[in-house]
Design a protein around this motif. Structure first.
Motif, PDB file in Angstrom:
ATOM      1  N   PRO A   1      12.307  13.829 -10.254  1.00  0.00           N
ATOM      2  CA  PRO A   1      12.062  14.067  -8.828  1.00  0.00           C
ATOM      3  C   PRO A   1      10.690  13.529  -8.418  1.00  0.00           C
ATOM      4  CG  PRO A   1      11.892  16.124 -10.073  1.00  0.00           C
ATOM      5  CD  PRO A   1      12.327  15.075 -11.041  1.00  0.00           C
ATOM      6  N   ARG A   2      10.564  13.213  -7.146  1.00  0.00           N
ATOM      7  CA  ARG A   2       9.321  12.665  -6.617  1.00  0.00           C
ATOM      8  C   ARG A   2       8.125  13.591  -6.837  1.00  0.00           C
ATOM      9  NH1 ARG A   2       8.475   7.847  -6.419  1.00  0.00           N
ATOM     10  NH2 ARG A   2       9.709   6.536  -5.082  1.00  0.00           N
ATOM     11  N   ARG A   3       8.354  14.899  -6.698  1.00  0.00           N
ATOM     12  CA  ARG A   3       7.219  15.829  -6.789  1.00  0.00           C
ATOM     13  C   ARG A   3       7.487  16.874  -7.836  1.00  0.00           C
ATOM     14  NH1 ARG A   3       3.942  14.510  -2.626  1.00  0.00           N
ATOM     15  NH2 ARG A   3       2.298  15.782  -3.511  1.00  0.00           N
TER      16      ARG A   3
ATOM     17  N   ALA B   1       0.088  14.488 -12.353  1.00  0.00           N
ATOM     18  CA  ALA B   1      -0.522  13.391 -11.597  1.00  0.00           C
ATOM     19  C   ALA B   1       0.501  12.285 -11.363  1.00  0.00           C
ATOM     20  CB  ALA B   1      -1.710  12.827 -12.382  1.00  0.00           C
ATOM     21  N   GLU B   2       0.229  11.455 -10.357  1.00  0.00           N
ATOM     22  CA  GLU B   2       1.087  10.301 -10.111  1.00  0.00           C
ATOM     23  C   GLU B   2       0.734   9.212 -11.105  1.00  0.00           C
ATOM     24  OE1 GLU B   2       2.954   9.544  -5.788  1.00  0.00           O
ATOM     25  OE2 GLU B   2       0.920   8.848  -6.071  1.00  0.00           O
ATOM     26  N   ASN B   3       1.747   8.670 -11.754  1.00  0.00           N
ATOM     27  CA  ASN B   3       1.507   7.601 -12.709  1.00  0.00           C
ATOM     28  C   ASN B   3       2.444   6.439 -12.437  1.00  0.00           C
ATOM     29  OD1 ASN B   3      -0.545   8.233 -14.858  1.00  0.00           O
ATOM     30  ND2 ASN B   3       0.628  10.144 -14.864  1.00  0.00           N
ATOM     31  N   SER B   4       2.055   5.275 -12.920  1.00  0.00           N
ATOM     32  CA  SER B   4       2.841   4.084 -12.680  1.00  0.00           C
ATOM     33  C   SER B   4       3.970   3.961 -13.703  1.00  0.00           C
ATOM     34  CB  SER B   4       1.955   2.840 -12.755  1.00  0.00           C
ATOM     35  OG  SER B   4       2.782   1.687 -12.842  1.00  0.00           O
ATOM     36  N   LEU B   5       5.189   4.033 -13.197  1.00  0.00           N
ATOM     37  CA  LEU B   5       6.353   3.910 -14.063  1.00  0.00           C
ATOM     38  C   LEU B   5       6.502   2.476 -14.564  1.00  0.00           C
ATOM     39  CD1 LEU B   5       8.677   5.625 -15.142  1.00  0.00           C
ATOM     40  CD2 LEU B   5       9.993   5.004 -13.109  1.00  0.00           C
ATOM     41  N   SER B   6       6.189   1.492 -13.721  1.00  0.00           N
ATOM     42  CA  SER B   6       6.360   0.105 -14.178  1.00  0.00           C
ATOM     43  C   SER B   6       5.379  -0.230 -15.302  1.00  0.00           C
ATOM     44  CB  SER B   6       6.261  -0.899 -13.027  1.00  0.00           C
ATOM     45  OG  SER B   6       5.090  -0.713 -12.303  1.00  0.00           O
ATOM     46  N   ASP B   7       4.143   0.285 -15.227  1.00  0.00           N
ATOM     47  CA  ASP B   7       3.198   0.079 -16.335  1.00  0.00           C
ATOM     48  C   ASP B   7       3.741   0.704 -17.614  1.00  0.00           C
ATOM     49  OD1 ASP B   7       1.514  -1.180 -14.618  1.00  0.00           O
ATOM     50  OD2 ASP B   7      -0.045   0.380 -14.619  1.00  0.00           O
TER      51      ASP B   7
ATOM     52  N   GLY C   1      13.740  10.811  -5.685  1.00  0.00           N
ATOM     53  CA  GLY C   1      13.130  10.595  -6.982  1.00  0.00           C
ATOM     54  C   GLY C   1      13.377   9.201  -7.497  1.00  0.00           C
ATOM     55  N   VAL C   2      13.317   9.080  -8.811  1.00  0.00           N
ATOM     56  CA  VAL C   2      13.470   7.796  -9.467  1.00  0.00           C
ATOM     57  C   VAL C   2      14.496   7.954 -10.577  1.00  0.00           C
ATOM     58  CG1 VAL C   2      12.305   6.130 -10.949  1.00  0.00           C
ATOM     59  CG2 VAL C   2      11.145   7.022  -8.943  1.00  0.00           C
ATOM     60  N   GLN C   3      15.363   6.966 -10.684  1.00  0.00           N
ATOM     61  CA  GLN C   3      16.338   6.965 -11.767  1.00  0.00           C
ATOM     62  C   GLN C   3      16.007   5.828 -12.723  1.00  0.00           C
ATOM     63  OE1 GLN C   3      20.485   8.020 -10.947  1.00  0.00           O
ATOM     64  NE2 GLN C   3      21.008   5.998 -11.710  1.00  0.00           N
ATOM     65  N   VAL C   4      15.954   6.155 -14.015  1.00  0.00           N
ATOM     66  CA  VAL C   4      15.642   5.166 -15.047  1.00  0.00           C
ATOM     67  C   VAL C   4      16.867   5.019 -15.938  1.00  0.00           C
ATOM     68  CG1 VAL C   4      14.135   4.578 -16.991  1.00  0.00           C
ATOM     69  CG2 VAL C   4      13.203   5.782 -14.992  1.00  0.00           C
TER      70      VAL C   4
ATOM     71  N   LEU D   1       5.462   4.750  -8.468  1.00  0.00           N
ATOM     72  CA  LEU D   1       4.605   5.922  -8.685  1.00  0.00           C
ATOM     73  C   LEU D   1       5.425   7.204  -8.749  1.00  0.00           C
ATOM     74  CD1 LEU D   1       1.468   5.083  -6.527  1.00  0.00           C
ATOM     75  CD2 LEU D   1       1.715   5.017  -9.011  1.00  0.00           C
ATOM     76  N   VAL D   2       5.271   7.935  -9.837  1.00  0.00           N
ATOM     77  CA  VAL D   2       6.043   9.153 -10.043  1.00  0.00           C
ATOM     78  C   VAL D   2       5.100  10.233 -10.558  1.00  0.00           C
ATOM     79  CG1 VAL D   2       8.044  10.146 -11.222  1.00  0.00           C
ATOM     80  CG2 VAL D   2       7.982   7.706 -10.765  1.00  0.00           C
ATOM     81  N   TYR D   3       5.336  11.477 -10.122  1.00  0.00           N
ATOM     82  CA  TYR D   3       4.586  12.592 -10.699  1.00  0.00           C
ATOM     83  C   TYR D   3       5.135  12.840 -12.083  1.00  0.00           C
ATOM     84  CZ  TYR D   3       2.084  13.696  -6.476  1.00  0.00           C
ATOM     85  OH  TYR D   3       1.225  13.633  -5.418  1.00  0.00           O
TER      86      TYR D   3
END
Length: 154
Positions: free
Chosen positions: A152-154, A1-7, A80-83, A37-39
């Motif tokens: 990755p985004r998905r 599911a998509e979840n909030s990374l900032s939360d 995607g997202v890099q942390v 939002l990231v899966y």
């Protein structure tokens, strides 16, 4: 599911606030627009963040800082997202960097004696990130260690 990374990042940072204050370490996070939002399995990625932030705090002297940031990132056509979890601690010796994610790796003895081994945590963290189709790596020089993971985004 998509979840909030900032939360997830702010909740995780909040759980370390008291410890960071006791250690005299500044701890902060920022999430860029477009990286939220990231899966992902929030519980599992939360474990990874807890592990990386805990390690960073453990190796950062009083007066130092731990920074967590997330931004949108494209890698070879992959969106995607890099942390990034960055600390101002003593750094990891260059010859140890390749082993950091090995299952029972511990850096020089002095690092592990006071802390118990950090060995298992990073092997598990890598497994959790790879299960999401992502990658995790580390870059370090004295005073600046960065653990980075890509989802990755998905």
């Amino acid at each position: 599911a998509e979840n909030s990374l900032s939360d997830l990042i702010s909740d995780t940072l909040e759980s370390f606030n008291e410890l960071a204050q006791r250690q005299g370490v500044q701890i902060q996070g920022q999430v860029q627009t477009g990286a939220d939002l990231v899966y992902m399995d929030a519980q599992r990625i939360g474990r990874v963040l807890t592990n990386l932030i805990g390690n960073a705090l453990r190796h950062t002297p009083p007066g130092g800082q731990v920074n967590v940031s997330a931004q949108p990132f494209a890698h070879g056509g992959e969106q995607g997202v890099q942390v990034l979890v960055q600390d101002s601690g003593e750094g990891i010796p260059a010859q140890d960097l390749p082993q950091v994610f090995e299952r029972f790796y511990r850096g020089e003895r002095s690092r592990s004696r006071s802390t118990g081994g950090a060995g298992l945590g990073l092997a598990i963290a890598r497994g959790l990130i790879e299960a999401h189709g992502g990658r995790i790596w580390v870059e370090s020089e004295p005073g600046n260690t960065r653990f980075v993971f890509f989802l990755p985004r998905r």
